[in-house]
Design a protein around this motif. Structure first.
Motif, PDB file in Angstrom:
ATOM      1  N   ASP A 136      44.676   7.911  74.118  1.00 36.07           N
ATOM      2  CA  ASP A 136      45.740   6.925  74.035  1.00 36.07           C
ATOM      3  C   ASP A 136      47.019   7.592  74.554  1.00 36.07           C
ATOM      4  O   ASP A 136      47.031   8.808  74.826  1.00 36.07           O
ATOM      5  CB  ASP A 136      45.888   6.390  72.605  1.00 36.07           C
ATOM      6  N   PRO A 137      48.109   6.853  74.719  1.00 38.37           N
ATOM      7  CA  PRO A 137      49.314   7.452  75.315  1.00 38.37           C
ATOM      8  C   PRO A 137      49.864   8.655  74.544  1.00 38.37           C
ATOM      9  O   PRO A 137      50.331   9.627  75.156  1.00 38.37           O
ATOM     10  CB  PRO A 137      50.313   6.293  75.323  1.00 38.37           C
ATOM     11  N   THR A 138      49.819   8.618  73.222  1.00 38.02           N
ATOM     12  CA  THR A 138      50.334   9.740  72.428  1.00 38.02           C
ATOM     13  C   THR A 138      49.479  10.982  72.630  1.00 38.02           C
ATOM     14  O   THR A 138      49.996  12.093  72.835  1.00 38.02           O
ATOM     15  CB  THR A 138      50.380   9.367  70.938  1.00 38.02           C
ATOM     16  N   GLU A 139      48.158  10.806  72.583  1.00 40.99           N
ATOM     17  CA  GLU A 139      47.259  11.946  72.804  1.00 40.99           C
ATOM     18  C   GLU A 139      47.431  12.517  74.203  1.00 40.99           C
ATOM     19  O   GLU A 139      47.449  13.739  74.393  1.00 40.99           O
ATOM     20  CB  GLU A 139      45.808  11.508  72.603  1.00 40.99           C
ATOM     21  N   ALA A 140      47.567  11.634  75.189  1.00 39.06           N
ATOM     22  CA  ALA A 140      47.731  12.100  76.568  1.00 39.06           C
ATOM     23  C   ALA A 140      49.026  12.875  76.736  1.00 39.06           C
ATOM     24  O   ALA A 140      49.056  13.926  77.405  1.00 39.06           O
ATOM     25  CB  ALA A 140      47.689  10.917  77.524  1.00 39.06           C
ATOM     26  N   ALA A 141      50.101  12.391  76.129  1.00 37.45           N
ATOM     27  CA  ALA A 141      51.393  13.079  76.234  1.00 37.45           C
ATOM     28  C   ALA A 141      51.324  14.469  75.614  1.00 37.45           C
ATOM     29  O   ALA A 141      51.822  15.454  76.181  1.00 37.45           O
ATOM     30  CB  ALA A 141      52.484  12.248  75.569  1.00 37.45           C
ATOM     31  N   ARG A 142      50.697  14.566  74.447  1.00 37.43           N
ATOM     32  CA  ARG A 142      50.561  15.877  73.802  1.00 37.43           C
ATOM     33  C   ARG A 142      49.711  16.827  74.640  1.00 37.43           C
ATOM     34  O   ARG A 142      50.008  18.019  74.746  1.00 37.43           O
ATOM     35  CB  ARG A 142      49.950  15.702  72.413  1.00 37.43           C
ATOM     36  N   PHE A 143      48.666  16.293  75.233  1.00 33.75           N
ATOM     37  CA  PHE A 143      47.796  17.127  76.057  1.00 33.75           C
ATOM     38  C   PHE A 143      48.542  17.621  77.286  1.00 33.75           C
ATOM     39  O   PHE A 143      48.450  18.796  77.657  1.00 33.75           O
ATOM     40  CB  PHE A 143      46.549  16.344  76.460  1.00 33.75           C
ATOM     41  N   ILE A 144      49.264  16.739  77.942  1.00 31.96           N
ATOM     42  CA  ILE A 144      50.046  17.125  79.122  1.00 31.96           C
ATOM     43  C   ILE A 144      51.046  18.215  78.763  1.00 31.96           C
ATOM     44  O   ILE A 144      51.198  19.206  79.492  1.00 31.96           O
ATOM     45  CB  ILE A 144      50.741  15.891  79.727  1.00 31.96           C
ATOM     46  N   ASP A 145      51.738  18.055  77.643  1.00 40.11           N
ATOM     47  CA  ASP A 145      52.684  19.087  77.211  1.00 40.11           C
ATOM     48  C   ASP A 145      51.957  20.404  76.943  1.00 40.11           C
ATOM     49  O   ASP A 145      52.470  21.484  77.268  1.00 40.11           O
ATOM     50  CB  ASP A 145      53.402  18.640  75.939  1.00 40.11           C
ATOM     51  N   GLY A 146      50.757  20.320  76.373  1.00 40.34           N
ATOM     52  CA  GLY A 146      50.014  21.521  76.020  1.00 40.34           C
ATOM     53  C   GLY A 146      49.515  22.321  77.208  1.00 40.34           C
ATOM     54  O   GLY A 146      49.319  23.539  77.098  1.00 40.34           O
ATOM     55  N   VAL A 147      49.282  21.667  78.346  1.00 50.12           N
ATOM     56  CA  VAL A 147      48.776  22.378  79.529  1.00 50.12           C
ATOM     57  C   VAL A 147      49.842  22.590  80.590  1.00 50.12           C
ATOM     58  O   VAL A 147      49.530  23.081  81.681  1.00 50.12           O
ATOM     59  CB  VAL A 147      47.568  21.632  80.150  1.00 50.12           C
ATOM     60  N   ALA A 148      51.084  22.247  80.293  1.00 53.51           N
ATOM     61  CA  ALA A 148      52.143  22.298  81.307  1.00 53.51           C
ATOM     62  C   ALA A 148      52.328  23.685  81.901  1.00 53.51           C
ATOM     63  O   ALA A 148      52.712  23.816  83.073  1.00 53.51           O
ATOM     64  CB  ALA A 148      53.459  21.802  80.706  1.00 53.51           C
ATOM     65  N   ALA A 149      52.050  24.725  81.117  1.00 55.58           N
ATOM     66  CA  ALA A 149      52.244  26.084  81.610  1.00 55.58           C
ATOM     67  C   ALA A 149      50.985  26.656  82.261  1.00 55.58           C
ATOM     68  O   ALA A 149      51.011  27.787  82.768  1.00 55.58           O
ATOM     69  CB  ALA A 149      52.679  26.991  80.459  1.00 55.58           C
ATOM     70  N   LEU A 150      49.892  25.906  82.269  1.00 51.60           N
ATOM     71  CA  LEU A 150      48.640  26.380  82.853  1.00 51.60           C
ATOM     72  C   LEU A 150      48.538  25.963  84.324  1.00 51.60           C
ATOM     73  O   LEU A 150      49.245  25.046  84.763  1.00 51.60           O
ATOM     74  CB  LEU A 150      47.457  25.802  82.067  1.00 51.60           C
ATOM     75  N   PRO A 151      47.649  26.590  85.097  1.00 53.24           N
ATOM     76  CA  PRO A 151      47.511  26.230  86.524  1.00 53.24           C
ATOM     77  C   PRO A 151      46.693  24.942  86.696  1.00 53.24           C
ATOM     78  O   PRO A 151      45.562  24.955  87.196  1.00 53.24           O
ATOM     79  CB  PRO A 151      46.791  27.442  87.114  1.00 53.24           C
ATOM     80  N   ILE A 152      47.290  23.835  86.281  1.00 57.56           N
ATOM     81  CA  ILE A 152      46.630  22.536  86.376  1.00 57.56           C
ATOM     82  C   ILE A 152      46.957  21.916  87.725  1.00 57.56           C
ATOM     83  O   ILE A 152      48.129  21.729  88.062  1.00 57.56           O
ATOM     84  CB  ILE A 152      47.060  21.606  85.230  1.00 57.56           C
ATOM     85  N   GLU A 153      45.932  21.594  88.478  1.00 54.01           N
ATOM     86  CA  GLU A 153      46.120  20.982  89.798  1.00 54.01           C
ATOM     87  C   GLU A 153      46.352  19.481  89.681  1.00 54.01           C
ATOM     88  O   GLU A 153      47.102  18.901  90.464  1.00 54.01           O
ATOM     89  CB  GLU A 153      44.884  21.286  90.654  1.00 54.01           C
ATOM     90  N   ALA A 154      45.723  18.828  88.703  1.00 52.20           N
ATOM     91  CA  ALA A 154      45.894  17.390  88.467  1.00 52.20           C
ATOM     92  C   ALA A 154      45.110  17.022  87.213  1.00 52.20           C
ATOM     93  O   ALA A 154      44.228  17.760  86.768  1.00 52.20           O
ATOM     94  CB  ALA A 154      45.391  16.564  89.650  1.00 52.20           C
ATOM     95  N   ILE A 155      45.446  15.871  86.644  1.00 53.14           N
ATOM     96  CA  ILE A 155      44.634  15.265  85.590  1.00 53.14           C
ATOM     97  C   ILE A 155      44.278  13.856  86.044  1.00 53.14           C
ATOM     98  O   ILE A 155      45.156  13.055  86.369  1.00 53.14           O
ATOM     99  CB  ILE A 155      45.349  15.199  84.231  1.00 53.14           C
ATOM    100  N   GLU A 156      42.983  13.570  86.054  1.00 51.32           N
ATOM    101  CA  GLU A 156      42.494  12.250  86.441  1.00 51.32           C
ATOM    102  C   GLU A 156      42.233  11.397  85.200  1.00 51.32           C
ATOM    103  O   GLU A 156      41.751  11.885  84.190  1.00 51.32           O
ATOM    104  CB  GLU A 156      41.201  12.381  87.257  1.00 51.32           C
ATOM    105  N   GLU A 157      42.546  10.124  85.320  1.00 52.79           N
ATOM    106  CA  GLU A 157      42.232   9.110  84.310  1.00 52.79           C
ATOM    107  C   GLU A 157      42.569   9.544  82.877  1.00 52.79           C
ATOM    108  O   GLU A 157      41.700   9.669  82.025  1.00 52.79           O
ATOM    109  CB  GLU A 157      40.755   8.728  84.398  1.00 52.79           C
ATOM    110  N   PRO A 158      43.854   9.716  82.573  1.00 48.75           N
ATOM    111  CA  PRO A 158      44.199  10.172  81.225  1.00 48.75           C
ATOM    112  C   PRO A 158      44.083   9.105  80.140  1.00 48.75           C
ATOM    113  O   PRO A 158      43.894   9.448  78.965  1.00 48.75           O
ATOM    114  CB  PRO A 158      45.653  10.628  81.379  1.00 48.75           C
ATOM    115  N   LEU A 159      44.196   7.814  80.493  1.00 47.49           N
ATOM    116  CA  LEU A 159      44.347   6.783  79.471  1.00 47.49           C
ATOM    117  C   LEU A 159      43.128   5.885  79.302  1.00 47.49           C
ATOM    118  O   LEU A 159      42.528   5.427  80.277  1.00 47.49           O
ATOM    119  CB  LEU A 159      45.556   5.899  79.786  1.00 47.49           C
TER     120      LEU A 159
END
Length: 372
Positions: free
Chosen positions: A191-214
């Motif tokens: 859901d949007p809250t879970e996705a936002a927390r996850f994005i914040d949690g990986v912001a410092a990692l070498p993430i190239e993209a996230i597909e279909e978060p919601l």
């Protein structure tokens, strides 16, 4: 003129289950389309997967039977025109018939399929490694992918609690060499809250993209998440949502993310996908072309399409190794890329068993597959 169109059912076992937040696959079933005209034979692959946006198998079978009858006795050019004008809602079947016709046509004209699609097409397509679900990835698989030259490693997430997956991703990222990134696919897990927390949690990692978060892809939520993320968010299955699809075909620049993932079998063919991709790229979006874990007959034309697109991130086309055996030789991946041959057509060459199979014979068991 088209002398015949055969539909050969197949069942191909995967070497290990393909798991995502939308379910699990242990095998791929479909139909190999074989169209003959003169001295040429063209091939396509219809492997419907409704969770990825295609029609159900029963509808695909009906569409294939309809087009097989309609195309008989016509030239490949006339058959392509009639196929494009037919409104039948069966994208996987349409894509398979179109691929077979284009394979046939470009063989007859002595052109690689990519050159027919775009005269300036590349001869090499960068691809990502597909490692599977985050919880099942062994350190040896990561090391092997990096040694093989892949610069983007795709990982399925959304299969466990977000906190646990963040811990696993942090450990995985620590083992990566420089310049190697992680492409995450949540398949609509959050859901949007879970996705936002996850994005914040990986912001410092070498993430190239996230597909279909919601799980529910609302435009406003996606726009807020993309503004929050320091990397592209991508839409794939959600492009079939009415609001997002309207933007895709009307104004791609209005889409709330930075990247699109396009599957020709879900869109309805190579030509339709190329049109959407070119318009999206012109609007400033990135475009990735991916397979549906089809046989080599479906993978070859999809790689040819990817080669027709200019300067995009690595595509999701290194999927042949997930099949235990195949209907023919699949595109080889070397140094994190697929080098396309100069031969005319799509590049697919069937195995002897596939080439000689009579109409209606199921492929798979005859090729040494486990089909149980």
């Amino acid at each position: 003129m088209i002398a015949g169109c055969d539909l050969l059912p197949y069942r191909l076992a995967l070497g290990q289950p393909w798991r995502s937040a939308r379910g699990e696959l242990a095998e791929r079933r479909g139909w190999l389309v074989r169209i003959a005209a003169g001295d040429w034979t063209g091939f396509g692959d219809c492997a419907p997967l409704p969770t990825a946006g295609t029609e159900p198998p029963a509808r695909a079978a009906a569409a294939l039977a309809h087009w097989r009858t309609d195309l008989a006795g016509r030239s490949p050019e006339e058959a392509l025109a009639r196929l494009a004008a037919d409104p039948m809602p069966a994208p996987a079947a349409r894509c398979a018939i179109e691929c077979a016709l284009l394979d046939l046509l470009t063989q007859a004209r002595g052109l690689p399929l990519r050159t027919w699609l775009a005269p300036g097409a590349a001869d090499r397509v960068a691809v990502n490694a597909m490692l599977g679900g985050l919880g099942t990835i062994a350190p040896e698989a990561v090391a092997a992918a990096c040694r093989a030259g892949f610069r983007v490693l795709k990982v399925k997430v959304g299969l466990a609690a977000p906190a646990l997956e963040l811990t696993r991703l942090t450990a995985l990222a620590a083992a990566l060499p420089p310049a190697v990134g992680l492409r995450l696919d949540a398949n609509g897990a959050w859901d949007p809250t879970e996705a936002a927390r996850f994005i914040d949690g990986v912001a410092a990692l070498p993430i190239e993209a996230i597909e279909e978060p919601l799980r529910t892809p609302r435009v406003a939520d996606l726009r807020a998440l993309q503004a929050r993320a320091p990397f592209p968010l991508a839409l794939d299955e959600s492009l079939h949502d009415p609001d997002l699809h309207a933007a895709l075909v009307g104004d791609p620049g209005a889409l709330p993310v930075r990247r699109l993932v396009l599957k020709p079998a879900a869109i309805g063919g190579l030509r339709a996908t190329l049109v959407l991709a070119e318009r999206a790229i012109a609007a400033g979006l990135e475009v990735i072309v991916t397979s549906l874990i089809e046989s080599a007959a479906g993978l070859w034309p999809t790689v040819q399409l990817a080669a027709a697109l200019p300067n995009q991130p690595p595509h999701g086309l290194a999927t042949a190794a997930w099949l235990r055996r195949d209907l023919g030789e699949a595109p080889a991946v070397t140094g994190g890329a697929i080098a396309l041959p100069e031969r005319a057509g799509s590049g697919f060459r069937p195995s002897a068993e596939t080439r000689e199979a009579p109409p209606g014979q199921e492929l798979g068991r005859e090729l040494g597959q486990e089909t149980g």
